[in-house]
Motif scaffolding. Structure first.
Motif, PDB file in Angstrom:
ATOM      1  N   TRP A  62       1.658   2.031  -3.514  1.00 24.28           N
ATOM      2  CA  TRP A  62       0.503   2.560  -4.226  1.00 24.28           C
ATOM      3  C   TRP A  62       0.250   4.019  -3.861  1.00 24.28           C
ATOM      4  N   ALA A  63       0.542   4.383  -2.620  1.00 26.26           N
ATOM      5  CA  ALA A  63       0.411   5.791  -2.222  1.00 26.26           C
ATOM      6  C   ALA A  63       1.367   6.668  -3.019  1.00 26.26           C
ATOM      7  N   LYS A 122       3.474  12.725   5.015  1.00 29.92           N
ATOM      8  CA  LYS A 122       2.041  12.938   4.782  1.00 29.92           C
ATOM      9  C   LYS A 122       1.670  14.416   4.870  1.00 29.92           C
ATOM     10  N   ILE A 158      -0.195   6.944  -6.624  1.00 29.72           N
ATOM     11  CA  ILE A 158      -1.413   7.760  -6.638  1.00 29.72           C
ATOM     12  C   ILE A 158      -1.079   9.229  -6.415  1.00 29.72           C
ATOM     13  N   PHE A 207      -4.148   7.744   3.669  1.00 25.64           N
ATOM     14  CA  PHE A 207      -4.385   6.400   4.165  1.00 25.64           C
ATOM     15  C   PHE A 207      -3.136   5.520   4.134  1.00 25.64           C
ATOM     16  N   TRP A 208      -2.340   5.627   3.079  1.00 26.13           N
ATOM     17  CA  TRP A 208      -1.336   4.594   2.816  1.00 26.13           C
ATOM     18  C   TRP A 208       0.118   5.043   2.846  1.00 26.13           C
ATOM     19  N   GLN A 209       0.390   6.344   2.765  1.00 27.86           N
ATOM     20  CA  GLN A 209       1.785   6.753   2.709  1.00 27.86           C
ATOM     21  C   GLN A 209       2.517   6.348   3.988  1.00 27.86           C
ATOM     22  N   THR A 247      -6.615  12.015  -5.039  1.00 24.59           N
ATOM     23  CA  THR A 247      -5.355  11.293  -4.895  1.00 24.59           C
ATOM     24  C   THR A 247      -4.738  11.491  -3.516  1.00 24.59           C
ATOM     25  N   ASN A 248      -5.002  12.653  -2.906  1.00 25.51           N
ATOM     26  CA  ASN A 248      -4.435  12.880  -1.573  1.00 25.51           C
ATOM     27  C   ASN A 248      -5.088  12.003  -0.513  1.00 25.51           C
ATOM     28  N   VAL A 249      -6.312  11.538  -0.759  1.00 25.23           N
ATOM     29  CA  VAL A 249      -6.950  10.596   0.158  1.00 25.23           C
ATOM     30  C   VAL A 249      -6.126   9.312   0.243  1.00 25.23           C
ATOM     31  N   GLY A 250      -5.672   8.820  -0.915  1.00 26.33           N
ATOM     32  CA  GLY A 250      -4.813   7.641  -0.923  1.00 26.33           C
ATOM     33  C   GLY A 250      -3.522   7.872  -0.171  1.00 26.33           C
ATOM     34  N   PHE A 276       0.813  -1.219   0.000  1.00 27.81           N
ATOM     35  CA  PHE A 276       0.000   0.000   0.000  1.00 27.81           C
ATOM     36  C   PHE A 276       0.854   1.280   0.000  1.00 27.81           C
TER      37      PHE A 276
END
Length: 496
Positions: A271-272, A344, A275, A455-457, A449-452, A268
């Motif tokens: 993926w961050a 983040k 994204i 959550f995941w960064q 994209t900032n939501v991802g 994840f």
């Protein structure tokens, strides 16, 4: 000879020499890439038009200054569609070579992989006038695809070098200084191209000869005086070499391992990265490609007067990128914030800020001063993205940093291909209302994209960074067994 150079240059911190040279590598590569955007206005046969625009609620009043093609160089009858294909063709090659370039950089080291990329960019830039004169638009499209293929190694190679040269406590500053060569190249590429086009005695070919020559000068200097890592650098002081080795050797190996694709695809935090990079590049490429067009066609600035105004937002972005890297490293080094939270926070600031101010600029309508100020603030606020997400790949995996950067740049390049077509479809009449929709879409992409990212960064080294040592480490095996046992016990308690 090396001893005398060591005495002289050993006093200079070579990791900062790398930071400057890395920044200049991106600067010359970006200048080579974007100088065509202005040069093509003089390469294309233009029809004279004396029509003036009027204020009708959708466009601003004013008269565009006429631009003339250089009398001393050839011009070509390329329609808007052909020009669009020419300008986007670079990114088709650029996407294809990112992952192979990252693998090459991870396997063979950064110095010569980067050299090959800049050599390609230099050669094809210098050949541009000859190819266009011989083969017209078809030749230029093929040349730009090949140029993109060559430049695909640039960012992955630099990410590998950052992993070799930047201690974790200085990674934000060094990485940001290197990566912000994109803004420096954008500023110089646009500003100097305009000057060269206006005063060139040979017309538009001088733009390509100038930037190709500048790139060649950088390449010779790089090959002669720089090395892939501190271990083999003849001019570095022993104190600096030991400092760098002690700080980064913990997570850096000296032998190659197969790239852990299966683990990376299910990661994840990776993926961050992808994204977040797509969201940033959607906004960045929208502005790089179309800000001059907006100022010219909507705000009715002349080409001459908007040259400086077009460069100012990227100057603000470059300044803020480097300023933000200082508190980012301080927060990590002092323990005030974790690396994850720092990444983040700065990534979010570099996404939400531009989203708001770019939309606000579209509501400034024909208030030119207000709109320009909002554009400067909006693009400038993209700066914190660099100490936020651009250096994050090295946090996650120093061993595969080149491959991670390749994936990021390839993902971002999709935005470079798509955004010019989106703008073209949405703004056929070049009105304020049409452009407002462009900026609202940019707002939505930034926010989504900032939501991802939120959550995941992650800012910590991932387990797949060094699977071989991890699998052979009894402590890791024991900790995994303990974790599995604890999970089983929790599940048993939940059932009972």
């Amino acid at each position: 000879m090396f001893s005398s150079w060591t005495v002289c240059c050993g006093r200079v911190r070579q990791r900062w020499v790398f930071a400057v040279m890395g920044c200049l590598a991106i600067t010359v590569s970006y200048a080579n890439r974007i100088c065509l955007s202005l040069a093509i206005t003089q390469m294309v046969t233009t029809a004279e038009s004396s029509s003036n625009s009027t204020t009708d609620g959708e466009t601003c009043s004013g008269t565009l200054s006429a631009s003339s093609n250089s009398a001393s160089s050839d011009t070509y009858d390329w329609d808007e569609y052909t020009q669009g294909i020419i300008l986007s063709s670079f990114y088709w090659g650029y996407i294809v070579s990112q992952v192979p370039g990252g693998i090459m950089a991870d396997k063979f080291g950064g110095k010569y992989t980067l050299s090959a990329g800049v050599l390609s960019s230099t050669m094809f830039t210098l050949l541009t006038p000859l190819v266009v004169n011989k083969f017209d638009s078809t030749g230029l499209i093929i040349l730009r695809i090949l140029m993109g293929l060559g430049e695909g190694t640039t960012f992955p190679a630099l990410n590998v070098l950052i992993a070799e040269w930047a201690p974790p406590q200085e990674r934000s500053k060094i990485g940001t200084m290197v990566m912000t060569g994109t803004q420096v190249g954008t500023i110089l590429g646009n500003a100097l191209s305009g000057i060269l086009l206006e005063y060139s005695p040979i017309g538009w070919p001088l733009v390509f000869y100038f930037f190709g020559g500048l790139s060649a000068l950088w390449l010779v200097t790089w090959i002669l005086f720089f090395h892939s890592n501190p271990d083999v650098h003849p001019y570095i002081s022993e104190a600096e070499k030991k400092y760098i080795q002690d700080k980064i050797s913990e997570n850096t190996r000296k032998h190659t391992q197969p790239i852990p694709w299966r683990h990376m695809v299910t990661s994840f935090p990776l993926w961050a990265l992808l994204i977040g990079k797509f969201g940033h590049d959607w906004g960045f490429y929208t502005m790089v490609t179309d800000l001059p067009k907006y100022m010219s066609n909507v705000l009715k600035f002349s080409i001459t007067s908007n040259g400086l105004l077009t460069a100012l937002p990227y100057l603000a972005m470059w300044i803020l990128s480097n300023i933000c890297s200082i508190p980012a490293d301080w927060l990590i080094k002092s323990g005030k914030m974790t690396t994850t939270n720092v990444r983040k926070a700065f990534t979010t600031f570099g996404s939400v800020g531009p989203a708001i101010f770019l939309v606000a600029a579209s509501y400034g309508e024909c208030n030119r001063v207000l709109v320009v100020i909002l554009f400067i603030i909006g693009v400038g606020l993209m700066g914190p993205f660099y100490p936020g997400l651009m250096v994050n790949g090295v946090d996650l995996s120093p061993n595969y940093s080149g491959t991670l950067m390749a994936l990021m740049i390839a993902t971002g390049s999709l935005a470079g291909i798509v955004t010019p077509y989106v703008v073209g479809v949405l703004t056929p009449n070049q009105t304020v209302t049409e452009w407002r929709m462009v900026f609202w879409i940019t707002f939505a992409v930034f926010m989504a994209t900032n939501v991802g990212v939120l959550f995941w960064q992650d800012g910590e080294i991932q387990y797949w960074n060094d699977l071989e040592n991890r699998e052979n480490d009894p402590k890791d095996v024991e900790s995994e067994a303990t974790a599995a046992k604890n999970l089983k016990n929790l599940r048993t308690k939940a059932v009972t």
